[in-house]
Motif scaffolding. Structure first.
Motif, PDB file in Angstrom:
ATOM      1  N   TYR A 442       0.861  -1.192   0.000  1.00 21.13           N
ATOM      2  CA  TYR A 442       0.000   0.000   0.000  1.00 21.13           C
ATOM      3  C   TYR A 442       0.888   1.230   0.000  1.00 21.13           C
ATOM      4  N   LEU A 443       0.717   2.100  -1.024  1.00 22.53           N
ATOM      5  CA  LEU A 443       1.487   3.325  -1.163  1.00 22.53           C
ATOM      6  C   LEU A 443       0.548   4.518  -1.232  1.00 22.53           C
ATOM      7  N   SER A 444       1.103   5.704  -1.072  1.00 20.56           N
ATOM      8  CA  SER A 444       0.351   6.938  -1.252  1.00 20.56           C
ATOM      9  C   SER A 444       1.114   7.834  -2.208  1.00 20.56           C
ATOM     10  N   HIS A 445       0.588   9.023  -2.450  1.00 14.86           N
ATOM     11  CA  HIS A 445       1.231   9.923  -3.401  1.00 14.86           C
ATOM     12  C   HIS A 445       1.243  11.342  -2.850  1.00 14.86           C
ATOM     13  N   THR A 446       1.959  12.210  -3.527  1.00 18.73           N
ATOM     14  CA  THR A 446       1.959  13.635  -3.241  1.00 18.73           C
ATOM     15  C   THR A 446       2.304  14.366  -4.522  1.00 18.73           C
ATOM     16  N   LYS A 447       2.426  15.667  -4.437  1.00 17.82           N
ATOM     17  CA  LYS A 447       2.969  16.447  -5.530  1.00 17.82           C
ATOM     18  C   LYS A 447       4.188  17.194  -5.026  1.00 17.82           C
ATOM     19  N   VAL A 448       5.284  17.075  -5.746  1.00 19.14           N
ATOM     20  CA  VAL A 448       6.540  17.717  -5.382  1.00 19.14           C
ATOM     21  C   VAL A 448       6.897  18.698  -6.497  1.00 19.14           C
ATOM     22  N   ALA A 449       6.892  19.983  -6.172  1.00 17.89           N
ATOM     23  CA  ALA A 449       7.125  21.030  -7.178  1.00 17.89           C
ATOM     24  C   ALA A 449       6.167  20.862  -8.353  1.00 17.89           C
ATOM     25  N   LEU A 454       4.996   9.295  -6.328  1.00 16.33           N
ATOM     26  CA  LEU A 454       4.644   8.187  -5.444  1.00 16.33           C
ATOM     27  C   LEU A 454       5.515   8.242  -4.193  1.00 16.33           C
ATOM     28  N   ARG A 455       4.961   7.784  -3.091  1.00 14.97           N
ATOM     29  CA  ARG A 455       5.685   7.772  -1.811  1.00 14.97           C
ATOM     30  C   ARG A 455       5.699   6.358  -1.239  1.00 14.97           C
ATOM     31  N   LEU A 456       6.856   5.914  -0.807  1.00 18.11           N
ATOM     32  CA  LEU A 456       6.986   4.653  -0.074  1.00 18.11           C
ATOM     33  C   LEU A 456       7.652   4.974   1.256  1.00 18.11           C
ATOM     34  N   ALA A 457       6.874   4.875   2.342  1.00 21.05           N
ATOM     35  CA  ALA A 457       7.350   5.239   3.675  1.00 21.05           C
ATOM     36  C   ALA A 457       7.513   3.986   4.519  1.00 21.05           C
TER      37      ALA A 457
END
Length: 486
Positions: A442-449, A454-457
């Motif tokens: 299970y992953l989440s996302h964001t916006k960078v600039a 995609l984010r893997l924490a």
């Protein structure tokens, strides 16, 4: 006349023992085999509600029936944050000692509003938070209290900043006061939304939260902060607080705390450090530099329920100025007056809550169970796993890292040849949804600039290299499937 009905009290203790033993056995098995569950719940909106009776029962029901319904009805609607392949948001986990502490807390059901209402609640909290302070390498002089979340901890910090500004908002309020200037709070453009909510709730106004631009490493720019405050002062605003971050939500970037403190002090601003995620990393000796400058701040938040294996909820709010925090909140109605000595600490005076759960017990048990070296080794290993995953992304054609790997979070995405940003966003959103729907990670996302990322924490106490490998295999498979469908 005494009531003769023997059913008017609690359930028989044997019924509780039987059900509790079954529940504890299930928890142990669940945590041991949590990887067998699909990480994200697969139910549709309304599914759980449809399985529940519309009306409460007229007669009591046996505990074993409730446990059966827990398995049949509740579990399908659970996204398993304890799953070792839960890599979304900031991964967390409940460890065995923390769960044991939570169980004992529920059994005691103590309310620590006043020292006298349960001395152990207040005194264990003070000792445990001082232990945590020492583990993170902070200096003396910090007063700590446990709140439920970083959102509330940040609210307390900004309430204290407003109090220190000296306009007696506590008594006179903020409306219809022409003598009151517009108050300003400053944070990075990548700061957490809890800061936005705090300025809204405190009546400061969302327009008066100034988002400072970040550098190419996604850190708040000190020069831009200094310029923004100077411009606001010239325009007649009143700067009251600066909020640098150690571990921003999107990328875990680390703002320049030393510079932020220096600039804030020039204007008499309160400095609140948001280290909700990254603060506990300072338990690792080689990562202690992350808290450089924090001892010069006024307050700090860290969340043991994020990366210190303590069950939700457990956020720690530290301040070097408890007097101002108390001024912002303390209120003593007659029915709470006690004869305890003046030096006694009543934690109800330092926030909006009167009733206070015994949250320190579970944190105390976690710190004792793993110790400094055990905690550091687990956090260190999560950072190593993040770097290993980043290496997989870096050396795989078509993928790119979108932010530096500071701690245990990796920001990355697939970049199809010749694709524009809209196409990249659509493709990566489809990849994430395919991975999450399969249930193995299970992953989440964001916006960078402005770029979809995609984010893997990594932060679960049971996560190891095999779970990271599963996530990468799922991502590569999903990428191939999505690209074939394009």
């Amino acid at each position: 006349m005494p009531i003769a009905d023997s059913s008017a009290g609690d359930l028989p203790p044997e019924a509780f023992r039987t059900a509790a033993h079954a529940a504890v056995d299930w928890i142990a098995e669940y945590l041991e085999q949590s990887a067998h569950y699909p990480v994200r719940s697969r139910v549709q909106p309304g599914d759980i509600r449809a399985m529940l009776p519309a009306h409460p029962p007229a007669q009591g029901e046996p505990l074993d029936a409730m446990l059966q319904d827990f398995h049949a009805t509740i579990l399908p609607g659970i996204t398993h944050w304890n799953h070792p392949a839960f890599f979304a948001y900031f991964a967390n986990s409940a460890s065995y000692p923390g769960i044991l502490g939570e169980l004992l807390t529920a059994g005691l059901n103590a309310n620590g509003m006043l020292w006298i209402t349960s001395p152990a609640v207040t005194e264990l909290e003070q000792v445990t938070l001082d232990w945590l302070r020492q583990l993170m390498g902070l200096g003396d002089g910090w007063f700590g209290q446990i709140t439920d979340t970083a959102s509330v901890s940040t609210f307390y910090a900004l309430a204290a900043a407003r109090e220190r500004a000296g306009y007696d908002v506590r008594t006179k309020g903020m409306t219809a006061r022409p003598e009151l200037p517009r108050l300003r709070v400053y944070c990075s453009e990548h700061a957490h939304s809890s800061i936005d909510k705090a300025v809204i709730a405190l009546g400061i106004g969302h327009e008066n939260l100034v988002k400072i631009p970040a550098d190419d490493q996604f850190r708040m720019r000190a020069d831009a902060l200094a310029a923004a405050i100077a411009d606001d002062v010239a325009a007649g605003f009143k700067p009251i607080a600066v909020v640098p971050c150690i571990g921003t939500t999107s990328t875990t970037s680390v703002d320049p705390v030393v510079e932020a403190v220096r600039i804030a002090r020039e204007y008499g601003c309160w400095v609140h450090v948001d280290a909700a995620y990254g603060g506990v990393a300072a338990i690792v000796p080689e990562l202690r530099y992350l808290l450089d400058g924090v001892d010069g701040a006024d307050s700090l938040v860290v969340n043991p329920h994020k990366w210190l294996f303590t069950p939700m909820d457990c956020s720690v709010f530290y301040t070097r100025d408890p007097h101002t925090v108390k001024q912002a909140f303390a209120l003593l109605p007659e029915y709470l007056v006690t004869s305890t000595p003046d030096e006694t600490i009543n934690l109800m005076d330092y926030g909006i809550q009167l009733g206070r759960r015994f949250r320190a017990l579970k944190l105390w048990m976690v710190l004792r169970a793993f110790g400094r070296e055990g905690l550091a080794e687990r956090i260190r290993r999560h950072c190593e796993l993040a770097r290993e995953f980043a290496g997989m992304v870096h050396f795989e054609g078509g993928w790119e890292l979108t932010a530096p790997v500071t701690l245990s979070l990796v920001c990355f995405r697939l970049v199809p040849p010749g694709a524009d940003e809209d196409t990249i966003a659509r493709v990566n959103a489809a990849i994430m949804e395919r991975v999450n729907a399969r249930g193995h990670a299970y992953l989440s996302h964001t916006k960078v600039a402005g770029r979809y990322t995609l984010r893997l924490a990594i932060g679960n106490i049971r996560t190891d290299r095999s779970h990271v490998d599963v996530a990468w295999r799922e991502l590569r498979g999903a990428a191939a499937a999505v690209q074939r469908a394009e």
